[in-house]
Design an enzyme around this catalytic site. Structure first.
Site, PDB file in Angstrom:
ATOM      1  N   CYS A   1      36.858   9.811  12.687  1.00 53.85           N
ATOM      2  CA  CYS A   1      35.604   9.533  13.499  1.00 53.85           C
ATOM      3  C   CYS A   1      34.815   8.403  12.528  1.00 53.85           C
ATOM      4  CB  CYS A   1      34.514  10.690  13.653  1.00 53.85           C
ATOM      5  SG  CYS A   1      33.199  10.061  14.724  1.00 53.85           S
ATOM      6  N   CYS A   2      34.734   8.862  11.106  1.00 53.76           N
ATOM      7  CA  CYS A   2      34.083   7.735  10.368  1.00 53.76           C
ATOM      8  C   CYS A   2      34.900   6.633  10.393  1.00 53.76           C
ATOM      9  CB  CYS A   2      34.105   8.506   8.899  1.00 53.76           C
ATOM     10  SG  CYS A   2      32.481   9.488   8.681  1.00 53.76           S
TER      11      CYS A   2
ATOM     12  N   CYS B   1      24.702  10.212  10.539  1.00 49.97           N
ATOM     13  CA  CYS B   1      24.670  10.349  11.883  1.00 49.97           C
ATOM     14  C   CYS B   1      24.243  11.787  12.398  1.00 49.97           C
ATOM     15  CB  CYS B   1      26.202  10.173  12.595  1.00 49.97           C
ATOM     16  SG  CYS B   1      26.960   8.590  12.416  1.00 49.97           S
TER      17      CYS B   1
ATOM     18  N   CYS C   1      26.381  15.095  12.109  1.00 48.92           N
ATOM     19  CA  CYS C   1      27.104  15.397  10.699  1.00 48.92           C
ATOM     20  C   CYS C   1      25.961  15.430   9.887  1.00 48.92           C
ATOM     21  CB  CYS C   1      27.926  14.368  10.410  1.00 48.92           C
ATOM     22  SG  CYS C   1      29.134  14.105  11.600  1.00 48.92           S
TER      23      CYS C   1
ATOM     24  N   CYS D   1      31.506   9.242   3.228  1.00 51.38           N
ATOM     25  CA  CYS D   1      32.109   8.547   4.797  1.00 51.38           C
ATOM     26  C   CYS D   1      33.210   7.858   4.294  1.00 51.38           C
ATOM     27  CB  CYS D   1      31.386   7.379   5.283  1.00 51.38           C
ATOM     28  SG  CYS D   1      29.511   7.757   5.070  1.00 51.38           S
TER      29      CYS D   1
HETATM   30  S1  SF4 Z   1      29.123  10.736  10.137  1.00 50.11           S
HETATM   31 FE1  SF4 Z   1      30.090  11.954  11.846  1.00 50.11          FE
HETATM   32  S2  SF4 Z   1      29.591  11.092  13.679  1.00 50.11           S
HETATM   33 FE2  SF4 Z   1      28.904   9.570  12.103  1.00 50.11          FE
HETATM   34  S3  SF4 Z   1      31.072   8.362  12.195  1.00 50.11           S
HETATM   35 FE3  SF4 Z   1      31.120  10.029  10.519  1.00 50.11          FE
HETATM   36  S4  SF4 Z   1      32.256  11.726  11.691  1.00 50.11           S
HETATM   37 FE4  SF4 Z   1      31.265  10.431  13.063  1.00 50.11          FE
END
Ligand code: SF4
Length: 238
Positions: free
Chosen positions: A115-116, A198, A201, A224
């Site tokens: 996701c990151c 985010c 998280c 991240c």
């Molecule tokens: S912090 Fe969480 S929601 Fe944001 S990009 Fe990374 S995994 Fe995705």
């Protein structure tokens, strides 16, 4: 990357300099090839204040993952209004809805690294493609990985020069500056969120916990993937 800057010498000469001086040096030597990526943390607000206060013509952008807290979006607007600047939005290829359609719901729960990568690392790589250098708001005392950061260093991950004006600052230095200059900051900091990313998280931390304990709570993930620093060799120069 610019080949005219001796990073090792610059880092040595600028070590311990006030952040404003480091930013002025970077702006002078790197001009329009320099940018600042802010996540609107307390440190980022300090740097925005210093850039604006010193009228430095430095590009500023943020990674808008589409999953920021409402308070963060509001802070973004307040900083632009306060300083009369534009903070560019850099967004992922996919909206959150499109990501859900392609990868399933709540990818951040199942595979936060992926996701990151999709929502932060890849958009950042694209955003940095036209620049020689970027400013970050990292401090050495934030994590063990960041303890090796220099004022100016080579960023192998993005093939750029990395300028870290606040590396020698402490938490108290940052907040002293924010209060002294009435700099806008995220109100979530006053509600137990020392580090804000985010919303899926980021959790509040308890007194005595590490400042980043609320990031990806319950998972082994701590970064991240944007600012992992490796110790540098003495020959590191550009
Ligand atoms: S912090 Fe969480 S929601 Fe944001 S990009 Fe990374 S995994 Fe995705």
């Amino acid at each position: 990357m610019s080949g005219i800057i001796d990073i090792v010498t610059a880092a040595r000469e600028l070590e311990g300099s006030p952040p404003a001086e480091i930013l002025r040096w970077a702006s002078l030597h790197l001009g329009k090839k320099l940018t600042f990526a802010t996540g609107f943390g307390a440190e980022g607000c300090v740097i925005i204040d210093l850039i604006a206060r010193n009228n430095l013509p430095i590009d500023v952008f943020t990674l808008d993952t589409g999953l920021l807290f409402p308070e963060t979006y509001e802070l973004w607007r307040r900083l632009e209004a306060r300083y009369g600047i534009t903070i560019r939005a850099v967004r992922p290829v996919h909206t959150v809805e499109q990501q859900t359609a392609e990868y399933g719901p709540a990818l951040w729960e199942r595979d936060p690294d992926r996701c990151c990568e999709l929502r932060k690392v890849l958009p950042l790589k694209q955003a940095l493609a036209g620049f020689d250098a970027w400013i970050t708001a990292i401090r050495r005392d934030q994590t063990a990985e960041r303890a090796y950061a220099r004022v100016i260093e080579s960023d192998r991950k993005f093939d750029l020069i990395k300028v870290n004006p606040l590396v020698t600052w402490t938490h108290d230095d940052v907040w002293g500056h924010l209060y002294a200059h009435d700099v806008p900051y995220n109100p979530l900091h006053d509600e137990g969120y020392p580090s804000i990313g985010c919303h899926p998280c980021t959790a509040a931390v308890q007194p005595g916990e590490d400042a980043r304990a609320g990031r990806w709570r319950g998972k082994s993930k701590k970064e991240c993937g944007l600012h992992v620093i490796q110790p540098h060799k003495a020959t590191d120069a550009a």
